[in-house]
Design a protein around this motif. Structure first.
Motif, PDB file in Angstrom:
ATOM      1  N   VAL A 178       0.847  -1.196   0.000  1.00  0.00           N
ATOM      2  CA  VAL A 178       0.000   0.000   0.000  1.00  0.00           C
ATOM      3  C   VAL A 178       0.877   1.240   0.000  1.00  0.00           C
ATOM      4  N   ALA A 179       0.433   2.274  -0.690  1.00  0.00           N
ATOM      5  CA  ALA A 179       1.137   3.563  -0.649  1.00  0.00           C
ATOM      6  C   ALA A 179       0.112   4.673  -0.804  1.00  0.00           C
ATOM      7  N   THR A 180       0.498   5.872  -0.409  1.00  0.00           N
ATOM      8  CA  THR A 180      -0.386   7.029  -0.597  1.00  0.00           C
ATOM      9  C   THR A 180       0.326   8.056  -1.451  1.00  0.00           C
ATOM     10  N   GLN A 181      -0.448   8.978  -1.971  1.00  0.00           N
ATOM     11  CA  GLN A 181       0.112  10.044  -2.818  1.00  0.00           C
ATOM     12  C   GLN A 181      -0.661  11.319  -2.543  1.00  0.00           C
ATOM     13  N   ASN A 182       0.051  12.386  -2.188  1.00  0.00           N
ATOM     14  CA  ASN A 182      -0.598  13.687  -2.001  1.00  0.00           C
ATOM     15  C   ASN A 182      -0.551  14.465  -3.299  1.00  0.00           C
ATOM     16  N   TYR A 183      -1.546  15.280  -3.529  1.00  0.00           N
ATOM     17  CA  TYR A 183      -1.490  16.178  -4.681  1.00  0.00           C
ATOM     18  C   TYR A 183      -2.152  17.489  -4.325  1.00  0.00           C
ATOM     19  N   GLU A 184      -1.705  18.530  -5.000  1.00  0.00           N
ATOM     20  CA  GLU A 184      -2.227  19.865  -4.722  1.00  0.00           C
ATOM     21  C   GLU A 184      -2.113  20.679  -6.006  1.00  0.00           C
ATOM     22  N   TYR A 185      -3.250  21.058  -6.555  1.00  0.00           N
ATOM     23  CA  TYR A 185      -3.266  21.857  -7.773  1.00  0.00           C
ATOM     24  C   TYR A 185      -3.890  23.217  -7.474  1.00  0.00           C
ATOM     25  N   HIS A 186      -3.511  24.200  -8.286  1.00  0.00           N
ATOM     26  CA  HIS A 186      -4.125  25.521  -8.145  1.00  0.00           C
ATOM     27  C   HIS A 186      -4.723  25.908  -9.484  1.00  0.00           C
ATOM     28  N   ALA A 187      -6.007  26.238  -9.495  1.00  0.00           N
ATOM     29  CA  ALA A 187      -6.651  26.700 -10.725  1.00  0.00           C
ATOM     30  C   ALA A 187      -7.774  27.641 -10.342  1.00  0.00           C
ATOM     31  N   SER A 188      -7.932  28.728 -11.077  1.00  0.00           N
ATOM     32  CA  SER A 188      -8.953  29.751 -10.819  1.00  0.00           C
ATOM     33  C   SER A 188      -8.928  30.195  -9.364  1.00  0.00           C
ATOM     34  N   ILE A 192      -6.455  35.058 -20.003  1.00  0.00           N
ATOM     35  CA  ILE A 192      -7.276  35.649 -18.942  1.00  0.00           C
ATOM     36  C   ILE A 192      -8.182  34.606 -18.311  1.00  0.00           C
ATOM     37  N   PHE A 193      -8.877  33.837 -19.142  1.00  0.00           N
ATOM     38  CA  PHE A 193      -9.852  32.898 -18.586  1.00  0.00           C
ATOM     39  C   PHE A 193      -9.185  31.742 -17.861  1.00  0.00           C
ATOM     40  N   ASN A 194      -7.951  31.414 -18.234  1.00  0.00           N
ATOM     41  CA  ASN A 194      -7.300  30.310 -17.536  1.00  0.00           C
ATOM     42  C   ASN A 194      -6.687  30.743 -16.225  1.00  0.00           C
ATOM     43  N   ASN A 195      -6.511  32.044 -16.030  1.00  0.00           N
ATOM     44  CA  ASN A 195      -5.789  32.478 -14.843  1.00  0.00           C
ATOM     45  C   ASN A 195      -6.564  33.430 -13.941  1.00  0.00           C
ATOM     46  N   THR A 196      -7.839  33.705 -14.272  1.00  0.00           N
ATOM     47  CA  THR A 196      -8.606  34.602 -13.407  1.00  0.00           C
ATOM     48  C   THR A 196      -9.154  33.822 -12.220  1.00  0.00           C
ATOM     49  N   PRO A 197      -9.076  34.378 -11.010  1.00  0.00           N
ATOM     50  CA  PRO A 197      -9.688  33.686  -9.869  1.00  0.00           C
ATOM     51  C   PRO A 197     -11.203  33.615 -10.009  1.00  0.00           C
ATOM     52  N   LEU A 230     -16.414  27.733 -16.754  1.00  0.00           N
ATOM     53  CA  LEU A 230     -15.102  28.366 -16.853  1.00  0.00           C
ATOM     54  C   LEU A 230     -14.137  27.810 -15.812  1.00  0.00           C
ATOM     55  N   VAL A 231     -14.671  27.549 -14.610  1.00  0.00           N
ATOM     56  CA  VAL A 231     -13.816  26.978 -13.566  1.00  0.00           C
ATOM     57  C   VAL A 231     -13.337  25.596 -13.982  1.00  0.00           C
ATOM     58  N   LYS A 232     -14.274  24.794 -14.526  1.00  0.00           N
ATOM     59  CA  LYS A 232     -13.911  23.454 -14.999  1.00  0.00           C
ATOM     60  C   LYS A 232     -12.860  23.548 -16.101  1.00  0.00           C
ATOM     61  N   ALA A 233     -13.088  24.526 -17.008  1.00  0.00           N
ATOM     62  CA  ALA A 233     -12.161  24.666 -18.125  1.00  0.00           C
ATOM     63  C   ALA A 233     -10.769  25.046 -17.636  1.00  0.00           C
ATOM     64  N   ALA A 234     -10.717  25.953 -16.640  1.00  0.00           N
ATOM     65  CA  ALA A 234      -9.406  26.349 -16.119  1.00  0.00           C
ATOM     66  C   ALA A 234      -8.745  25.179 -15.412  1.00  0.00           C
TER      67      ALA A 234
END
Lengths: 422, 631
Positions: free
Chosen positions: B104-114, B457-462, B592-596
């Motif tokens: 068994v193993a685990t994996q952490n992940y952390e992404y930033h979008a919008s 713009i749309f990929n990086n706007t909060p 848009l959030v999904k797309a980003a």
């Protein structure tokens, strides 16, 4: 003065675009260097790095069979800081190479040899683009930019071909021979450009001086000069690698095609499919085919040697074993020198659309074949056929236009009449 | 040669320029009609399993009896973890897997979008196949949260139970990986990226244990709570990121096992009721095309497909009498089939449109419809190129006879002799006009570069500013063509020829993009092609040359330009997307959030197509249309 300012602006803009691409997209160079359309086994920057690694660790760079480029590139690039950590210096070198190439191209344009030679004056010779426009066509050609960003060594070969042409069109015979010998040393097939460029150089000399030099001695001297200069380059290489085995790994690979990595040319697929017993025969046939254009064109278009040299670069971009988009970039940048032929060309839209379509469909089909796994090799090969077709249409159409242009001068009464090919 | 010269002579014929608009229209209608006949029996085919090794449903399944008690126990274990943090939860799930002698193993992940933070943890276990040499592996996935955001209680419990059950069999000739991902899209993406070492270590942890090349993946989505829920049908989800599809053999095997062996009905593309009528088949196909065209991740399986790992999600839907054990047996039988594979999936189709669980059309049959739509743009573009090379002083065929005045200024003529025939033609007809290429090329290229701006713009706007950004984009892009046309008129006043060439190059690029795209993502190419098809009929209207009678269009060119431009404004991609979201009742910000997220995490490039191919073509067309107002 105005030209100088425009030129400085153009060079600054071109350098800025390249620097921007290098710095804003740090992963772009290695992405492009891995594309088969840009990097071939004999020009790839990644293979150069491999050779460089072996060279700096005192192992023969040709051990391992990855590096197939000229030995003298190694000491040159080993002077630069390691590209994996400090790519900036290498990037600057490649930008400078492109700018020097554009400079040479602009010298060719300024010499006016494309429309007015010693023996021939086109009836449309007032129709031409400024050298700055032609330089811009080279520097902002996406294929040139991609080659520069991928840091493929064909950018260097292109530079020396352009310099050889520029010096020949100025009649500077010694630098011409030297530049051409370096081009031939780097990628072998530019050797075929020697006869037309020698004629160009001879014509340029003859127009400058009152008395034309003796053709026979002129040829003999500079042919000898080429042999000596090429010979010394090869000798230095052998001293550097302390053996002559580099010949087999560099020119041998170019001649015998042992590495069948796909590229935009026509050879790889053909030789993948072939039974081994026919290999030697067809290698001979293919090479004879490439070489055969040189004497024919040189004799037929004796009066327009620069056009012959340009057309030969187009032939190289289609029919050599390892062509890439860099070769097409060179040819397509030279074609605008012959602006006076454009009104006579008939398939410009067809040819440019074909090349455009191929350059978009090529990566798409390669993706389907290699990554998605839903296509196969035939997809990509079909597109390389289309690409070669597009380039051949440009070559054929411009040849027609050049011949028609000669006919218009020789027989002005036929001007504007339809002609038939027999 | 004679034929060629006849064809070449034909291009001088003024009538030839009248044909292309009709030809374009024919192509568009043909493309649509082609698509509409596909659901008919004559054009679609029944599915079949091509790969002999799969042998779907040929084994007896033993997942019954006491396994049911274990499943129920695990389901309560899962339910006890609902409130816990991902780390605590995965410790517990990992302990359960470890107690079954799995690594068994685990994996952490952390992404930033919008401006959002997408972070969670995956836990996975590797079962070393007793007959395997660790070169090949198959994956069983259950995401902790399913696509609807519900907790996948029974799905996770089923994976735990099957892990315990599979471990006791000696027949596995491939390793089996059990993956419980933190969520349904980014979690599997992080895991599969790390499995193939193509992750960025800043966002995603590397995997500590791995197995061989992945041969297939099956995800289970069964959100029934701790007290269970009997379902009616299996909904098989198969769309991958960017519209890539798994091999049809995998889908067929799943359908074959579920309906043939287990008696569970299969459905797809949310068609809960399917009567196998033309209407239902067409709806299924269109839903599939829209899903493929959007290219979003539709389940935990989607991330696997770009790596050429064929994958599907089995989702339970409805109220019926099938229980978790029949789902478990379906998965068991499916894994026995996958276990039989001798080679990677390759026999069957990678490009298909499904219109029912056992009916499909293959690429050879449907591709022409997108291609003819792409070709319609190329045809118009070629026609515009030819038209731009025509001398503008070319007299109309019918005009001289209308009024006697015209006879005074006869156009200059030339005598042409050919093969003994003599004819008098207007000089203008055989003149070659030089085309000014700089302005049109510069305009079209800069339009395409301009598309990079909204893309960025749309990929990086909060997220909170996205609505404002979208509204701004809507209003800006609506007035921009008018302003650009006005500006062009003031600065330069492009000639008719230049305007024609702008439209010509714009359509040439559009046709080229769509033709290339049709080979990668048929549906997206088709949908964009349909939405952009009116652009083929956009022309800049200019006054007729002197001495000619003005037709209806040239006389009322101002009014026609305004009306045409306003109609065209409705086809603005930004407006089209807005209308589509209103129609389906989705919030545009969610899209848009999904797309980003797709752009930053899944490697989605649908927005590249929208902003760098579709929008520039629309913009150039609108500018051309507006320019008629200023002539």
């Amino acid at each position: 003065m105005l030209i100088d300012r425009q030129k400085a602006l153009l060079f600054a803009a071109a350098a800025a675009v390249r620097l921007l691409l290098f710095t804003a997209f740090p992963s772009l160079p290695s992405l492009l260097a891995g594309r088969v359309e840009v990097s071939t086994p004999v020009t790839s920057f990644k293979r150069l790095q491999e050779g460089l690694f072996l060279y700096t660790h005192d192992v023969s760079p040709y051990d391992g069979g990855v590096y197939h480029q000229a030995p003298l590139l190694l000491p040159l690039f080993s002077l630069l800081p390691n590209t994996s950590y400090y790519p900036f210096a290498t990037n600057l070198v490649y930008i400078a190479v492109d700018l020097l190439g554009a400079n040479a191209l602009m010298q060719i344009a300024e010499s006016g040899q494309s429309a007015t030679t010693r023996l021939f004056k086109s009836s449309r010779n007032d129709l031409r683009w400024s050298s700055v426009a032609i330089g811009a066509g080279f520097l902002f050609n996406p294929f040139t930019v991609a080659t520069c960003i991928a840091r493929s060594t064909s950018a260097l070969a292109n530079l020396f071909i352009l310099m050889a042409m520029a010096k020949a069109s100025q009649g500077a015979s010694i630098t011409f021979v030297f530049a051409l010998s370096i081009a031939a040393y780097l990628s072998m097939h530019p050797l075929l450009l020697f006869p037309p460029l020698l004629i160009l150089c001879y014509d340029a000399r003859a127009t400058r001086s009152r008395q034309a030099p003796n053709a026979f001695t002129f040829t003999a001297i500079y042919a000898l000069g080429l042999v000596v200069s090429l010979g010394s380059l090869l000798y230095i290489s052998s001293v550097l690698t302390s053996s002559w085995e580099f010949l087999a790994s560099t020119y041998g690979v170019r001649l015998l095609l042992p590495d069948l990595t796909p590229n935009v040319g026509l050879w790889w697929y053909f030789f993948t499919e072939m039974f081994d017993s026919f290999r030697e025969f067809f290698l001979g046939v293919f090479w004879v085919h490439v070489a055969s254009y040189m004497p024919g064109l040189t004799i037929r278009l004796r009066k327009q040697p620069l056009f012959v040299a340009t057309t030969l670069t187009g032939i190289f971009a289609i029919f050599t074993p390892y062509p890439s988009i860099a070769d097409a970039a060179l040819y397509l940048s030279l074609v605008p020198l012959f602006r006076h032929l454009f009104p006579l060309m008939r398939y410009t839209f067809l040819a440019s659309s074909t090349i455009l379509y191929a350059s978009f469909l090529g990566p798409a089909f390669y993706y389907l074949w290699i990554y998605a796994g839903s296509g196969n090799a035939n997809f990509f090969y079909a597109i390389t056929l289309v690409w070669s077709l597009g380039l051949s249409v440009v070559v054929g159409d411009s040849l027609y236009a050049a011949l028609r242009d000669e006919l218009d001068v020789e027989r002005p009464e036929l001007r504007g009449k339809e002609v038939k090919r027999i | 040669m004679a034929l060629l010269s006849t064809v070449l002579a034909l291009r001088r014929d003024p009538r030839i320029l009248k044909v292309p608009p009709y030809l374009s229209l024919l192509c568009i209608l043909g493309g649509i009609a082609w698509l509409l006949v596909l659901p008919l029996n004559e054009y679609s085919r029944s599915t079949y399993v091509s790969e002999n090794a799969l042998l779907p449903g040929q084994v007896h399944t033993y997942f019954t009896g006491s396994e049911h008690n274990i499943f129920r126990a695990y389901r309560h274990e899962v339910a006890s973890q609902v409130e816990k943090s991902p780390q605590e939860r995965n410790n517990h799930l990992g302990d359960i897997l470890r107690s079954n002698n799995l690594r068994v193993a685990t994996q952490n992940y952390e992404y930033h979008a919008s401006g959002r933070n997408i972070s969670n943890q995956n836990v996975y276990a590797v079962l070393q196949g007793p007959r395997a040499d660790a070169t090949e592996a198959i994956v069983l996935i259950a995401a902790w949260n399913n696509m609807a955001g519900e907790i996948n209680h029974s799905g996770v419990a089923l994976v735990l139970t099957l892990a315990r059950y599979f471990k006791r069999w000696s027949l596995w000739s491939k390793d089996i990986i059990f993956l419980i991902s933190g969520d349904s899209t980014s979690g599997p993406q992080a895991w599969v990226d790390a499995y193939h070492d193509s992750h960025s270590p800043d966002n995603v942890e590397s995997l500590s244990i791995k197995s061989g090349a992945l041969q297939g993946a099956v995800a289970v989505d069964y959100p029934a709570g701790p007290w269970g829920h009997r379902y009616d049908k299996l909904h098989i989800v198969y769309d991958g990121v960017n519209g890539q599809l798994p091999n049809l053999d995998l889908f067929n095997t799943a359908v074959n096992i579920a309906s043939g062996q287990m008696g569970i009905g299969c459905t797809l593309q949310r068609m809960w009721k399917h009567d196998d009528k033309y209407q239902d088949r067409l709806t299924t196909m269109l839903r599939g095309m829209i899903s493929q065209g959007l290219g979003h991740a539709s389940g935990p399986h989607s991330s696997f497909i770009p790596y050429h790992v064929d994958a599907i999600t089995l989702q339970t839907v409805g109220d019926g009498w099938h229980d978790e054990m029949s789902l478990g047996r379906t998965v068991e039988s499916l894994f026995r089939s996958l276990n039989n594979l001798l080679e990677h999936f390759h026999q069957s189709f990678f490009f298909y449109l499904l219109m029912q669980a056992n009916r499909f059309v293959s690429i050879g049959t449907y591709l022409p419809s997108a291609m003819v739509i792409a070709v319609n743009f190329s045809i118009t573009s070629i026609a515009l190129w030819v038209a731009s090379g025509r001398s503008t002083s070319m007299p109309k065929l019918a005009s001289p006879s209308k009024s006697p005045k015209d006879k005074k200024e006869n156009p200059p003529t030339t005598v042409v002799r050919r093969n003994g025939d003599i004819s008098i033609v207007p000089t203008a007809a055989i003149e070659i006009t030089e085309r000014p290429l700089f302005l049109p090329l510069a305009f079209v290229l800069s339009t395409h570069f301009l598309g990079l701006l909204p893309l960025y713009i749309f990929n990086n706007t909060p997220k909170p500013s996205l609505f404002l950004a979208y509204s701004l984009a809507m209003s800006m892009t609506s007035v921009l063509p008018f302003l650009t046309a006005a500006l062009l008129h003031i600065l330069r006043g492009p000639t008719e020829q230049e305007t024609t060439l702008i439209q010509c190059f714009s359509l040439l690029f559009l046709g080229m993009f769509l033709a290339a795209l049709a080979t990668l993502n048929f549906s997206l190419s088709f949908l964009v092609g349909i939405a952009a098809s009116p652009l083929s009929f956009v022309r800049g209207l200019y006054p007729a040359p002197k001495g000619e009678v003005e037709g209806f269009a040239t006389r009322n060119r101002g009014a026609i330009s305004v009306v045409g431009s306003l109609l065209l404004a409705a086809l603005n991609p930004v407006i089209v997307i807005k209308v589509a979201t209103l129609y389906w009742g989705i919030d545009v910000v969610d899209i848009l959030v999904k797309a980003a997220e797709g752009w930053h995490v899944w490697g989605l490039w649908t927005q590249v197509v929208v902003w760098l191919a579709w929008w520039p073509a629309w913009f150039a067309g609108s500018v051309v249309m507006w320019s008629g107002l200023f002539t």
